[in-house]
Write an enzyme that holds these catalytic residues in place. Structure first.
Site, PDB file in Angstrom:
ATOM      1  N   GLU A   1       0.795  -1.227   0.000  1.00  0.00           N
ATOM      2  CA  GLU A   1       0.000   0.000   0.000  1.00  0.00           C
ATOM      3  C   GLU A   1       0.827   1.276   0.000  1.00  0.00           C
ATOM      4  O   GLU A   1       0.519   2.213   0.742  1.00  0.00           O
ATOM      5  CB  GLU A   1      -0.934  -0.040   1.216  1.00  0.00           C
ATOM      6  CG  GLU A   1      -0.233  -0.011   2.598  1.00  0.00           C
ATOM      7  CD  GLU A   1       0.124  -1.388   3.154  1.00  0.00           C
ATOM      8  OE1 GLU A   1       0.319  -2.318   2.357  1.00  0.00           O
ATOM      9  OE2 GLU A   1       0.223  -1.509   4.386  1.00  0.00           O
TER      10      GLU A   1
ATOM     11  N   HIS B   1      -8.143  -4.019  -1.423  1.00  0.00           N
ATOM     12  CA  HIS B   1      -7.409  -4.137  -0.163  1.00  0.00           C
ATOM     13  C   HIS B   1      -6.372  -3.011  -0.029  1.00  0.00           C
ATOM     14  O   HIS B   1      -6.364  -2.273   0.970  1.00  0.00           O
ATOM     15  CB  HIS B   1      -6.733  -5.509  -0.093  1.00  0.00           C
ATOM     16  CG  HIS B   1      -5.921  -5.722   1.143  1.00  0.00           C
ATOM     17  ND1 HIS B   1      -6.418  -6.369   2.253  1.00  0.00           N
ATOM     18  CD2 HIS B   1      -4.651  -5.366   1.454  1.00  0.00           C
ATOM     19  CE1 HIS B   1      -5.489  -6.388   3.191  1.00  0.00           C
ATOM     20  NE2 HIS B   1      -4.400  -5.797   2.732  1.00  0.00           N
TER      21      HIS B   1
ATOM     22  N   HIS C   1      -6.123   0.476   2.544  1.00  0.00           N
ATOM     23  CA  HIS C   1      -5.009   0.884   3.413  1.00  0.00           C
ATOM     24  C   HIS C   1      -4.808   2.401   3.398  1.00  0.00           C
ATOM     25  O   HIS C   1      -4.136   2.935   4.286  1.00  0.00           O
ATOM     26  CB  HIS C   1      -3.705   0.231   2.955  1.00  0.00           C
ATOM     27  CG  HIS C   1      -3.424  -1.117   3.558  1.00  0.00           C
ATOM     28  ND1 HIS C   1      -3.368  -1.341   4.913  1.00  0.00           N
ATOM     29  CD2 HIS C   1      -3.144  -2.314   2.981  1.00  0.00           C
ATOM     30  CE1 HIS C   1      -3.076  -2.619   5.143  1.00  0.00           C
ATOM     31  NE2 HIS C   1      -2.939  -3.231   3.984  1.00  0.00           N
TER      32      HIS C   1
ATOM     33  N   GLU D   1      -3.945  -4.580   9.193  1.00  0.00           N
ATOM     34  CA  GLU D   1      -4.435  -5.576   8.240  1.00  0.00           C
ATOM     35  C   GLU D   1      -5.856  -6.069   8.529  1.00  0.00           C
ATOM     36  O   GLU D   1      -6.601  -6.361   7.596  1.00  0.00           O
ATOM     37  CB  GLU D   1      -3.454  -6.750   8.162  1.00  0.00           C
ATOM     38  CG  GLU D   1      -2.067  -6.368   7.627  1.00  0.00           C
ATOM     39  CD  GLU D   1      -2.075  -5.767   6.221  1.00  0.00           C
ATOM     40  OE1 GLU D   1      -3.091  -5.881   5.510  1.00  0.00           O
ATOM     41  OE2 GLU D   1      -1.045  -5.160   5.843  1.00  0.00           O
TER      42      GLU D   1
ATOM     43  N   ASP E   1       8.913 -10.004  10.016  1.00  0.00           N
ATOM     44  CA  ASP E   1       8.687 -10.834   8.818  1.00  0.00           C
ATOM     45  C   ASP E   1       8.405 -12.293   9.191  1.00  0.00           C
ATOM     46  O   ASP E   1       7.690 -12.995   8.486  1.00  0.00           O
ATOM     47  CB  ASP E   1       9.909 -10.810   7.883  1.00  0.00           C
ATOM     48  CG  ASP E   1       9.942  -9.563   7.007  1.00  0.00           C
ATOM     49  OD1 ASP E   1       8.932  -8.824   6.975  1.00  0.00           O
ATOM     50  OD2 ASP E   1      10.984  -9.316   6.366  1.00  0.00           O
TER      51      ASP E   1
ATOM     52  N   TYR F   1      -4.731 -10.566   9.637  1.00  0.00           N
ATOM     53  CA  TYR F   1      -5.772 -10.211   8.666  1.00  0.00           C
ATOM     54  C   TYR F   1      -7.117 -10.787   9.096  1.00  0.00           C
ATOM     55  O   TYR F   1      -8.114 -10.084   9.184  1.00  0.00           O
ATOM     56  CB  TYR F   1      -5.439 -10.802   7.280  1.00  0.00           C
ATOM     57  CG  TYR F   1      -4.228 -10.227   6.606  1.00  0.00           C
ATOM     58  CD1 TYR F   1      -2.941 -10.547   7.044  1.00  0.00           C
ATOM     59  CD2 TYR F   1      -4.338  -9.375   5.515  1.00  0.00           C
ATOM     60  CE1 TYR F   1      -1.820 -10.045   6.417  1.00  0.00           C
ATOM     61  CE2 TYR F   1      -3.217  -8.851   4.879  1.00  0.00           C
ATOM     62  CZ  TYR F   1      -1.965  -9.191   5.341  1.00  0.00           C
ATOM     63  OH  TYR F   1      -0.850  -8.677   4.731  1.00  0.00           O
TER      64      TYR F   1
HETATM   65  N1  BES Z   1       0.903  -4.539   3.644  1.00  0.00           N
HETATM   66  C1  BES Z   1       0.633  -5.802   3.064  1.00  0.00           C
HETATM   67  C2  BES Z   1       1.863  -6.497   2.540  1.00  0.00           C
HETATM   68  C3  BES Z   1       2.958  -6.690   3.562  1.00  0.00           C
HETATM   69  C4  BES Z   1       2.683  -7.073   4.848  1.00  0.00           C
HETATM   70  C5  BES Z   1       4.268  -6.500   3.199  1.00  0.00           C
HETATM   71  C6  BES Z   1       3.708  -7.230   5.779  1.00  0.00           C
HETATM   72  C7  BES Z   1       5.292  -6.665   4.121  1.00  0.00           C
HETATM   73  C8  BES Z   1       5.015  -7.038   5.412  1.00  0.00           C
HETATM   74  C9  BES Z   1      -0.388  -5.690   1.944  1.00  0.00           C
HETATM   75  O1  BES Z   1      -1.365  -4.737   2.165  1.00  0.00           O
HETATM   76  C10 BES Z   1      -1.112  -6.987   1.846  1.00  0.00           C
HETATM   77  O2  BES Z   1      -1.783  -7.322   2.773  1.00  0.00           O
HETATM   78  N2  BES Z   1      -0.977  -7.675   0.739  1.00  0.00           N
HETATM   79  C11 BES Z   1      -1.685  -8.913   0.496  1.00  0.00           C
HETATM   80  C12 BES Z   1      -2.894  -8.621  -0.348  1.00  0.00           C
HETATM   81  C13 BES Z   1      -4.108  -9.396  -0.025  1.00  0.00           C
HETATM   82  C14 BES Z   1      -4.465  -9.527   1.406  1.00  0.00           C
HETATM   83  C15 BES Z   1      -5.295  -8.891  -0.820  1.00  0.00           C
HETATM   84  C16 BES Z   1      -0.743  -9.865  -0.214  1.00  0.00           C
HETATM   85  O3  BES Z   1       0.389  -9.490  -0.482  1.00  0.00           O
HETATM   86  O4  BES Z   1      -1.116 -10.991  -0.480  1.00  0.00           O
HETATM   87 ZN    ZN Z   2      -2.707  -5.301   3.685  1.00  0.00          ZN
END
Ligand code: BES
Ligand code: ZN
Length: 677
Positions: A327, A351, A355, A374, A432, A440
């Site tokens: 995001e 999604h 954000h 999330e 991580d 989520y």
């Molecule tokens: N912010 C996240 C991706 C992220 C989380 C990167 C933690 C690094 C550390 C992003 O908004 C996300 O949730 N992406 C999901 C999308 C999905 C839930 C629609 C993904 O990457 O799968």
């Molecule tokens: Zn996200």
């Protein structure tokens, strides 16, 4: 209730805070505050040197900065992109404000694998030292000031630096690694704690700064700010570099700092939106995204309040981008796997766009409260979907898919694991490593539960209030609780309902939350088809082979036609959890008869590959090889490696070796770790 009254409540709430009337601290605050002892206890030396200047322990345990003494007010990044050397070089200017009662004499910033050559404070050379690395947080940078700085005074710190080949936030692609093989490419991914490997900063979501980006590159540049109208518009000859300027007027945490540069062109996909990608992908991206982007924005604005960032754009990255989406403000970064030619994966856009409120305006104060980013975003994403389709069954459909992801994650960690809690303890840990569907989906389920408990109409009045009160700020779960309870103080019925919430269980109990009664109307057709396939796995006698099934089911290509792409996902997931796996022949049949094997929707092809690997159908190996060599999104790469390892560990190792340079550093590290286990 309509928006003006929510605004009124927000003002009332702020006034109350500013006038110093303490909100009742929930019981759980006390236990949680006890948790958050200062992260530096593992290094007595640094703890001693900081003890003099630290007033309160910071609530984010994943930063080595002394952000309770200083706050970054503004950041200017003057960086040159050096493709040949695969590094960024230049300087970063931080405006830091002293916020202690006493005078501040030392500044600690987060860094990781940076090459720092000089530092100036208020125009004069300063004394500084990079302290020894402390995994997984990097090397704190200590800057010593000649004189103490009183509260509210600012200093300007200029740090001359270069990134190194160990930088975890950047991926550099050679021309051969890009889709049209003509130019190099670079992109950043800073969440959760990788910004510190680009520039020294207070790398915590608890600190927000406005930004200026002055980026020099031979190729077009994208950043998480508003592009200056003076930026070059035609792709210059890659032998000469140009300056690209961006400004981010809203304060953002360091993890939302983003850069990309390469052979990038843009096209409009909505009144306030463009898509950017490589020239050969542009028309497919426009087709995929134009229909929904503006409708999603308007739906979100109806639920929360007007979009604050002026433009909402999408950068579709090369296939090694490790996430579905990120995001980054102004420009969501997205995987090219959302361009599936069926508009079935635009939920990623809903999604990331959500954000813009949850995460980017209102941020979790530390990664221990990641559900506030999330969980809220997943909640808003599903509200957007329901609003677009005019039917709540759509959000329950998505929630059922999410519930499956939640149960998978809980299974994988183990039901008692710390990371299955809503609020997790990350002291000494790498955020991580905690990443999963749990924040989520447990977060979504918590908000869904609260909404059902107090009623949707009332919850709807709380949403704009919450996002108004915390706009531009960061909060933790206790702030969330206090804001909710405070908002409904005058409403007896809601207050009584909320008195029944078991906050501590929601916040701290590991494992699955109670399962809500979701509307299953949209998953039913997928379950029914899966039931028919299940009959193929049921045999007359336990000793007979699965090919001697007594089933009368004859799979036919038309079985799948009534199902949408996402219903097909539900079907495949159901097959993956059948008590008996399919026979190799049935797995292969499914792949060809329903065209999963060749589908351009990776959500389908990758799940089918998992089914085939689980079934021991080696005829899928070409497809697996193809996917693992062309898709670097961790959501697909990790389960495929996991399934392949069970079938043929040697091949898994071999495929990893072949593709290791293709994978992003974060993905590479994750798979490497998995292969070692
Ligand atoms: N912010 C996240 C991706 C992220 C989380 C990167 C933690 C690094 C550390 C992003 O908004 C996300 O949730 N992406 C999901 C999308 C999905 C839930 C629609 C993904 O990457 O799968
Ligand atoms: Zn996200």
């Amino acid at each position: 209730m309509t928006r003006p009254s929510a605004w009124f409540y927000a003002q009332k709430f702020l006034l109350k805070r500013l006038s110093g009337i303490a909100l009742p601290k929930p019981k759980s605050i006390l236990s949680a505050q006890r948790h958050s002892s200062f992260v530096t206890t593992s290094s007595p030396k640094r703890h001693d040197s900081m003890a003099n200047t630290t007033i309160n322990p910071p609530r984010d345990p994943n930063t080595l900065s002394n952000y309770n003494n200083w706050r970054t007010a503004h950041t200017t990044a003057n960086l040159e992109i050096l493709f040949e050397e695969q590094r960024l070089s230049g300087n970063v200017v931080l405006t830091l404000k002293s916020i202690t009662h006493a005078e501040s004499k030392e500044i600690f910033l987060d860094t990781s694998y940076l090459d720092i050559s000089a530092i100036k404070v208020n125009g004069r050379s300063a004394e500084w030292a990079l302290l020894p690395r402390r995994e997984p947080y990097g090397s704190p940078l200590r800057i010593s000031l000649d004189t103490g700085i009183a509260a509210e005074q600012t200093v300007e710190v200029v740090i001359y630096l270069s990134t190194t080949s160990s930088c975890t936030a950047l991926q550099w692609l050679t021309p051969a690694q890009t889709s049209n093989k003509r130019h190099p490419y670079m992109f950043s991914q800073c969440q959760a704690i990788h910004a510190r490997s680009i520039f020294p900063c207070q790398d915590t979501p608890d600190v927000k700064s406005t930004f200026d980006f002055n980026i020099t590159s031979p190729l077009p540049v994208i950043a998480s700010g508003i592009a200056s109208p003076a930026n070059p518009t035609v792709t210059p000859a890659p032998s000469t570099s140009s300056l690209y300027k961006f400004h981010q007027p809203l304060p953002i945490p360091a993890y939302l700092f983003a850069l990309a540069s390469g052979d990038i062109v843009t096209s409009r996909i909505g009144p306030r939106s463009i898509v950017a990608t490589s020239p050969d992908q542009l028309s497919a991206c426009v087709d995929e995204l134009s229909a929904d982007t503006e409708s999603f924005l308007q739906a979100a604005e109806q639920i929360v309040y007007p979009y604050a960032w002026q433009q909402y754009n999408v950068l579709v990255l090369p296939p090694s981008f490790p996430y579905g989406g990120m995001e980054n403000p102004i420009f969501t970064f997205a995987t090219p796997t959302i361009i599936s030619h069926d508009r079935q994966n635009v939920d990623v856009i809903a999604h990331e766009l959500a954000h813009s409120w949850s995460g980017n305006l209102v941020s979790n104060a530390s990664w221990e409260h990641f559900w506030l980013n999330e969980g809220w975003t997943t909640y808003l994403e599903r509200r957007i979907q329901a609003s677009i389709h005019g039917n709540d069954a759509w959000r329950d459909f998505s929630a059922i898919i999410g519930w499956k992801a939640l149960t998978d994650s809980v299974e994988q960690f183990g039901h008692d694991h710390e990371f299955t809690k809503l609020i997790i303890d990350l002291k000494g840990k790498d955020p991580d490593d905690a990443f999963s569907s749990i924040p989520y989906e447990k977060g979504f389920n918590f908000l869904y539960y609260l909404e059902k408990l107090i009623g949707k109409d009332r919850f709807d009045t709380f949403i704009p209030h919450y996002f108004t009160v915390w706009k531009g700020k960061s909060l933790d779960s206790y702030d969330f609780k206090a804001t909710l309870l405070d908002f409904f103080v005058g409403d007896k019925a809601v207050t009584e309902s909320l008195a029944g919430v078991d906050w501590d269980t929601w916040f701290y109990k590991p494992g699955l939350p109670p399962k809500p009664d979701f509307d299953t109307s949209l998953v039913q057709p997928a379950y029914e088809l899966a039931d028919r396939w299940q009959t193929l796995t049921e045999t007359n006698s336990p000793s007979s082979s699965s090919s001697s099934s007594s089933s009368s089911f004859k799979p036919h290509p038309s079985d799948i036609h009534p199902l949408s792409g996402n219903q097909q996902v539900v079907f495949l997931e159901r097959i993956l959890t059948l008590p008996q796996p399919l026979s190799p022949a049935h797995a292969a049949l499914m792949g060809t008869i329903y065209s999963f094997q060749t589908s351009r929707n990776v959500e389908l092809s990758s799940r089918w590959c998992q089914i085939a690997l689980q079934a021991g159908d080696r005829s899928c190996l070409d497809a697996v090889r193809g996917l693992l060599g062309s898709v670097g999104r961790m959501k697909f790469v990790r389960p495929l490696f996991r399934a392949l390892m069970r079938l043929d560990r040697g091949l898994a190792e071999q495929l990893f070796d072949t593709n290791r340079d293709f994978y992003h550093p974060i993905c590479r590290a994750m798979v490497e770790k998995m292969l070692r286990e």
